[in-house]
Write a protein that holds these residues in place. Sequence first.
Motif, short mmCIF file in Angstrom:
data_model
loop_
_atom_site.label_atom_id
_atom_site.label_comp_id
_atom_site.label_asym_id
_atom_site.label_seq_id
_atom_site.Cartn_x
_atom_site.Cartn_y
_atom_site.Cartn_z
N LEU A 84 0.83 -1.21 0.00
CA LEU A 84 0.00 0.00 0.00
C LEU A 84 0.86 1.26 0.00
N ARG A 85 1.92 1.26 0.79
CA ARG A 85 2.81 2.43 0.82
C ARG A 85 3.47 2.67 -0.53
N GLU A 86 3.69 1.59 -1.27
CA GLU A 86 4.29 1.69 -2.61
C GLU A 86 3.24 1.97 -3.68
N GLY A 87 1.97 2.11 -3.28
CA GLY A 87 0.91 2.40 -4.22
C GLY A 87 0.49 1.22 -5.07
N LYS A 88 0.83 0.02 -4.65
CA LYS A 88 0.51 -1.19 -5.41
C LYS A 88 -0.84 -1.76 -4.95
N LEU A 89 -1.90 -1.00 -5.24
CA LEU A 89 -3.23 -1.36 -4.77
C LEU A 89 -3.77 -2.62 -5.44
N GLU A 90 -3.43 -2.84 -6.71
CA GLU A 90 -3.90 -4.06 -7.37
C GLU A 90 -3.26 -5.30 -6.74
N GLU A 91 -1.95 -5.23 -6.43
CA GLU A 91 -1.28 -6.34 -5.77
C GLU A 91 -1.85 -6.54 -4.37
N ALA A 92 -2.14 -5.45 -3.69
CA ALA A 92 -2.73 -5.55 -2.35
C ALA A 92 -4.09 -6.23 -2.43
N GLU A 93 -4.88 -5.85 -3.43
CA GLU A 93 -6.20 -6.47 -3.59
C GLU A 93 -6.07 -7.96 -3.88
N ALA A 94 -5.09 -8.35 -4.66
CA ALA A 94 -4.88 -9.76 -4.98
C ALA A 94 -4.48 -10.57 -3.74
N ALA A 95 -3.88 -9.90 -2.76
CA ALA A 95 -3.44 -10.58 -1.53
C ALA A 95 -4.57 -10.76 -0.52
N LEU A 96 -5.67 -10.06 -0.69
CA LEU A 96 -6.75 -10.09 0.30
C LEU A 96 -7.31 -11.48 0.60
N PRO A 97 -7.48 -12.36 -0.37
CA PRO A 97 -7.98 -13.70 -0.02
C PRO A 97 -7.05 -14.43 0.95
N HIS A 98 -5.75 -14.23 0.82
CA HIS A 98 -4.79 -14.86 1.72
C HIS A 98 -4.92 -14.30 3.13
#
Length: 151
Positions: free
Chosen positions: A117-131
């Motif tokens: 999130l701090r790096e602005g990688k919101l799509e990657e953060a969203e992909a991690a949510l199921p984990h």
Amino acid sequence: MPLSRPSADDDDAESLRAVGAEPRRATGGSHRVDRTPLVDPNVLHDLEDQLDSPAAARAFVRDYVAVWDERDLRISSAIARRNQAASLDAVLSLKITSTMVGATQLVTLASALEKLLREGKLEEAEAALPHVHRCGVRTMRELRLLHLNKH
């Protein structure tokens, strides 16, 4: 060498890798074994000591478990809205409270999510949510079964 079946530890390791974190490992015989617990009981004992009350510590853990669904929804909603500030706030809340109850794998996942999130990688953060969600569900189950029901 006999084949082994996937275990919950395999899911945990995969969850950690999915958000850029590596599980802590210890070498055991001819294979590596994940040694990161869902909940560190020593942290819970320290919390009891710090609060000078096992009942107060259990109440804190009970509240932590009770708000898991809200916290999980808050994180996923903020990330889905691409609201970086709200996402960071929600993830930091998860990280801090998880640290206090010794939810070691959730702390690791929240820290990795915070970095994304701090790096602005919101799509990657969203992909991690199921984990994060799966780890959270398992952690709440362990806290309920092993820590809230023992007294």
